[in-house]
Structures are given as C-alpha cells and as structure tokens.
Design an enzyme around this catalytic site. Structure first.
Site, PDB file in Angstrom:
ATOM      1  N   GLU A  62      -4.926  20.164   6.230  1.00 53.72           N
ATOM      2  CA  GLU A  62      -4.920  18.874   5.521  1.00 53.72           C
ATOM      3  C   GLU A  62      -5.808  18.907   4.282  1.00 53.72           C
ATOM      4  O   GLU A  62      -6.609  19.844   4.094  1.00 53.72           O
ATOM      5  CB  GLU A  62      -5.370  17.748   6.461  1.00 53.72           C
ATOM      6  CG  GLU A  62      -6.795  17.903   6.955  1.00 53.72           C
ATOM      7  CD  GLU A  62      -7.513  16.577   7.126  1.00 53.72           C
ATOM      8  OE1 GLU A  62      -7.468  15.740   6.203  1.00 53.72           O
ATOM      9  OE2 GLU A  62      -8.153  16.386   8.169  1.00 53.72           O
ATOM     10  N   LYS A  81      -6.351   8.651  -1.057  1.00 56.29           N
ATOM     11  CA  LYS A  81      -6.331   9.110   0.340  1.00 56.29           C
ATOM     12  C   LYS A  81      -4.986   8.654   0.902  1.00 56.29           C
ATOM     13  O   LYS A  81      -4.769   7.459   1.078  1.00 56.29           O
ATOM     14  CB  LYS A  81      -7.517   8.500   1.091  1.00 56.29           C
ATOM     15  CG  LYS A  81      -7.526   8.765   2.594  1.00 56.29           C
ATOM     16  CD  LYS A  81      -8.735   8.092   3.247  1.00 56.29           C
ATOM     17  CE  LYS A  81      -8.544   7.964   4.749  1.00 56.29           C
ATOM     18  NZ  LYS A  81      -9.601   7.155   5.386  1.00 56.29           N
ATOM     19  N   VAL A 114      -4.530  13.307   8.387  1.00 53.22           N
ATOM     20  CA  VAL A 114      -3.841  13.966   9.505  1.00 53.22           C
ATOM     21  C   VAL A 114      -2.421  13.401   9.631  1.00 53.22           C
ATOM     22  O   VAL A 114      -1.450  14.155   9.780  1.00 53.22           O
ATOM     23  CB  VAL A 114      -4.640  13.791  10.811  1.00 53.22           C
ATOM     24  CG1 VAL A 114      -3.808  14.208  12.025  1.00 53.22           C
ATOM     25  CG2 VAL A 114      -5.938  14.596  10.749  1.00 53.22           C
ATOM     26  N   ASP A 121      -8.949  -1.900  13.374  1.00 49.84           N
ATOM     27  CA  ASP A 121      -8.932  -0.643  12.639  1.00 49.84           C
ATOM     28  C   ASP A 121      -8.629   0.529  13.571  1.00 49.84           C
ATOM     29  O   ASP A 121      -9.507   1.045  14.273  1.00 49.84           O
ATOM     30  CB  ASP A 121     -10.271  -0.429  11.912  1.00 49.84           C
ATOM     31  CG  ASP A 121     -10.214   0.734  10.922  1.00 49.84           C
ATOM     32  OD1 ASP A 121      -9.232   1.497  10.944  1.00 49.84           O
ATOM     33  OD2 ASP A 121     -11.157   0.860  10.117  1.00 49.84           O
ATOM     34  N   ALA A 163      -3.863   5.520  11.554  1.00 49.12           N
ATOM     35  CA  ALA A 163      -2.426   5.837  11.604  1.00 49.12           C
ATOM     36  C   ALA A 163      -2.189   7.223  12.226  1.00 49.12           C
ATOM     37  O   ALA A 163      -1.064   7.534  12.623  1.00 49.12           O
ATOM     38  CB  ALA A 163      -1.844   5.783  10.192  1.00 49.12           C
ATOM     39  N   ASP A 164      -3.253   8.033  12.329  1.00 51.54           N
ATOM     40  CA  ASP A 164      -3.099   9.360  12.960  1.00 51.54           C
ATOM     41  C   ASP A 164      -2.557   9.236  14.389  1.00 51.54           C
ATOM     42  O   ASP A 164      -1.785  10.080  14.843  1.00 51.54           O
ATOM     43  CB  ASP A 164      -4.457  10.091  13.042  1.00 51.54           C
ATOM     44  CG  ASP A 164      -5.045  10.445  11.682  1.00 51.54           C
ATOM     45  OD1 ASP A 164      -4.370  10.242  10.659  1.00 51.54           O
ATOM     46  OD2 ASP A 164      -6.208  10.925  11.660  1.00 51.54           O
ATOM     47  N   LYS A 195     -14.764  11.998  16.338  1.00 53.48           N
ATOM     48  CA  LYS A 195     -16.185  11.714  16.112  1.00 53.48           C
ATOM     49  C   LYS A 195     -16.618  10.505  16.889  1.00 53.48           C
ATOM     50  O   LYS A 195     -15.857   9.555  17.034  1.00 53.48           O
ATOM     51  CB  LYS A 195     -16.393  11.416  14.631  1.00 53.48           C
ATOM     52  CG  LYS A 195     -16.482  12.633  13.827  1.00 53.48           C
ATOM     53  CD  LYS A 195     -16.720  12.245  12.398  1.00 53.48           C
ATOM     54  CE  LYS A 195     -15.855  13.124  11.567  1.00 53.48           C
ATOM     55  NZ  LYS A 195     -14.446  12.809  11.763  1.00 53.48           N
TER      56      LYS A 195
HETATM   57  N1  PSU Z   1     -12.424  13.421  10.315  1.00 51.06           N
HETATM   58  C1  PSU Z   1     -13.210  14.306   9.661  1.00 51.06           C
HETATM   59  N2  PSU Z   1     -13.034  14.525   8.362  1.00 51.06           N
HETATM   60  C2  PSU Z   1     -12.060  13.894   7.691  1.00 51.06           C
HETATM   61  C3  PSU Z   1     -11.203  12.976   8.386  1.00 51.06           C
HETATM   62  C4  PSU Z   1     -11.416  12.766   9.697  1.00 51.06           C
HETATM   63  O1  PSU Z   1     -14.076  14.899  10.254  1.00 51.06           O
HETATM   64  O2  PSU Z   1     -11.938  14.141   6.499  1.00 51.06           O
HETATM   65  C5  PSU Z   1     -10.063  12.363   7.654  1.00 51.06           C
HETATM   66  C6  PSU Z   1      -8.740  12.942   8.203  1.00 51.06           C
HETATM   67  O3  PSU Z   1      -7.898  13.219   7.114  1.00 51.06           O
HETATM   68  C7  PSU Z   1      -8.182  11.815   9.041  1.00 51.06           C
HETATM   69  C8  PSU Z   1      -8.676  10.625   8.254  1.00 51.06           C
HETATM   70  O4  PSU Z   1      -6.777  11.845   9.168  1.00 51.06           O
HETATM   71  O5  PSU Z   1      -9.996  10.976   7.879  1.00 51.06           O
HETATM   72  C9  PSU Z   1      -8.654   9.370   9.065  1.00 51.06           C
HETATM   73  O6  PSU Z   1      -8.867   8.278   8.223  1.00 51.06           O
HETATM   74  P1  PSU Z   1      -8.655   6.794   8.798  1.00 51.06           P
HETATM   75  O7  PSU Z   1      -9.728   6.655   9.813  1.00 51.06           O
HETATM   76  O8  PSU Z   1      -8.812   5.896   7.608  1.00 51.06           O
HETATM   77  O9  PSU Z   1      -7.273   6.792   9.383  1.00 51.06           O
HETATM   78 MN    MN Z   2      -8.472   2.799   9.347  1.00 53.04          MN
END
Ligand code: PSU
Ligand code: MN
Length: 311
Positions: free
Chosen positions: A27, A89, A109, A141, A144-145, A162
């Site tokens: 990614e 993003k 992701v 929140d 979408a992954d 995390k």
């Molecule tokens: N976790 C990490 N580093 C990252 C991400 C997640 O340790 O860069 C990124 C990944 O691309 C993941 C995205 O798909 O953050 C998730 O963002 P959101 O929580 O806004 O869906």
């Molecule tokens: Mn989000």
C-alpha cells in the site's frame, strides 16, 4: 469502459501475473500519511527489496496521474514520499474523484485491496489495518478496511491492529463481515507495536504452505478477504503496557484539537512518533518488513500449489 481500463500495471508485475508467478501488493498510504520523509521512502524501497529477496515481485499500488498504478516506478515512489500529507488519502469513496482530477493519492488498505484484486493480485502486505476507533459508539468511525476485507478476495498480512483502535470491536466487525482472522505462528491477535492484544485469533497456522492451502479454498468458495496477523519481531516489540501511555496522550491531543474522520489515523501515528522520540517508527518499519517477508513466502507457496493443481 471497464474498471480495468484505469489500471496501469508495470512490466515486471504484468509478466509475473501472466506466468502465475508470486506477486505481493504493497500500500501507499503508509508512505504518504503513515511515516515522515525520508524514512517513508527508504521503508518503501526496503520493503520492495524484502519481497524480491523472498522470491516474489513487489507491486506498490497508488493512484497517480488519473491512473490506478500497480507497481510504481522508483521515481514515482520518490514523488509519493515527498508529497506526504499533501497527497490525498484514497479510501473507496474517493477513487472516482481522484481518477477524474488526476490528484496523487496514497491508497489505504481498502483501496489497495480493490486495485490489487482488479489486477489479479491475491496477497498484500501492510503494517496495521484500520479498524473500529475507540469511542466509535459515538463517532461511528469504523475504517472502510473492515468492509473491504469482507468483500474483496485479497489476503492481507498485517501486524494486527494498533491499540489506538478498539481491538475487541474491530474483531467483532471482522466476524460480522465474514473475515477469517489467522494468527501466523500465534494464537494471540497482535497489537502492532506489541505482540499480543489480549484477544485471540480464529485460527493459528504455522507455515506459509498452510496459509496458502486455506487461501486457495477461500478463493474456490468465491469468498472475500482473509486477515493474516503476524506479530512484530521480538527484538523490535514493545511491552503491551509500555506504549499505552503514549497512545492515551495522542488520543487526548486528537480530542483537544478536534481531529476527526480521515485525519485521525495519520494524526495519531505522527503524535506517537513524536512522543516516543521516533522509536515507534523504528518498530513500525521492522514490522512492515517482517510482513513483507511472510507475504512473499505465502505468495510463493500459493503459486506453487496452484501450479500443481490438475487443470
Ligand atoms: N496503520 C498504520 N499505518 C498506516 C495505516 C494504518 O500503521 O499508514 C493506514 C492504512 O493505509 C490504513 C489506513 O488502511 O491508515 C486506515 O485509515 P482509516 O482509519 O482512516 O480508515
Ligand atoms: Mn475513519
């Protein structure tokens, strides 16, 4: 036009896919929004080298110049790394707009899975997945992954989620979405910087061959994604409790500054990087490389198993 008309696949990735050789998708939000420059660039280059060293072809995916790029060039890696947070993003909902405007974007992701599937790539290595944020009962929140894992047939090798997230809720949503959660050499779902989260995976598998066997069946069944949770190497891991104070501080700062929506994950990562004096980044890079290695081993096993099947 079909979706495939928007794909630009590099020569080496195209050749490997045509020959049934192993390919690992990577990614790019981790490059643009997950790490600072220039460590993001060296990480991206090193991760590609790890995939090659283990017998697979790396395919870093990004949205650039109005194209869904699969296997970006060295120059384009540099552009993404330098652009950093100025790049978009790309989540699932952003794709059409980014193709229309030509704006450069790191793919999360979710979007990396979508583009990998479109190109015919089955294995993908990342750091951590997005998940259900703490307090999601109020903010709604949820990354979408988790939805994408439910529907798109790509196996994602990660170091768990995390603990900036609510891991229990994340695992619940994965179950709802029908996503198998495998532990690679572990029964415990890992928590990114730490090797354990206190929660269990669905199933432990110990070899790349065993994972590949399951993936081949999942694909025969026409089912969606699989999550392979691979703990951070012992030498780079944090004690589960040791990072918790930094996470709590980063979450409090996000709240105080009114950080919301897609800015949340990048903000928390950057803040934890600052609070740990850069140590969180070293661990982050180590776990991504470890995931790239395991993903390459699984891709190699899968391509040899598929090649030996009766036609
Ligand atoms: N976790 C990490 N580093 C990252 C991400 C997640 O340790 O860069 C990124 C990944 O691309 C993941 C995205 O798909 O953050 C998730 O963002 P959101 O929580 O806004 O869906
Ligand atoms: Mn989000």
């Amino acid at each position: 036009m079909s979706a495939k008309a928007y794909l630009s696949v590099s020569g080496d990735v195209k050749a490997a896919l045509a020959a049934g050789k192993p390919v690992v998708a990577l990614e790019s939000t981790i490059i643009t929004h997950g790490m600072p420059y220039p460590q993001n660039l060296s990480m991206a280059q090193e991760v590609e080298a790890v995939v090659r060293a283990h017998g697979a072809v790396p395919a870093t995916i990004a949205i650039m110049d109005g194209r869904l790029c699969v296997g970006v060039s060295g120059e384009d890696l540099q552009r993404l790394a330098e652009e950093g947070h100025k790049a978009a993003k790309a989540s699932r909902r952003d794709m059409a707009a980014l193709l229309a405007s030509g704006v450069m974007a790191g793919t999360t992701v979710a979007t990396t899975m979508q583009i990998a599937a479109l190109a015919g790539i089955r294995i993908f290595a990342t750091g951590g997945i997005g998940g259900v944020h703490r307090g999601a009962e109020d903010s709604f929140d949820i990354s979408a992954d988790l939805e994408e894992l439910g529907r798109t047939p790509v196996a994602v090798v990660c170091a768990g989620a995390k603990s900036i997230l609510d891991i229990a809720k994340t695992l619940e949503v994965l179950e709802t979405n029908g996503v198998p959660v495998l532990g690679f050499g572990t029964e415990d779902f890992p928590a990114f910087w730490a090797r354990t989260s206190g929660f269990k995976v669905d199933q432990r598998l110990d070899t790349a061959g065993d994972v590949a066997k399951l993936l081949a069946i999942q694909s025969d069944l026409n089912m969606g994604g699989v999550l392979i949770a691979n703990p951070i190497p012992e030498s780079d891991a944090w004690e589960a409790g040791a990072i918790e104070g930094f996470i709590a501080q980063a979450l409090a700062d996000a709240e105080a500054q009114g950080i919301k929506g897609k800015a949340t994950t990048p903000f928390l990562l950057q803040r934890i990087f600052e609070l740990t004096g850069g140590k969180s980044l070293e661990s982050n890079i180590a776990l991504v490389k470890n995931n790239a290695k395991v993903a390459a081993q699984i891709a190699v096993a899968l391509s040899s198993q598929l090649a030996s099947r009766p036609a």
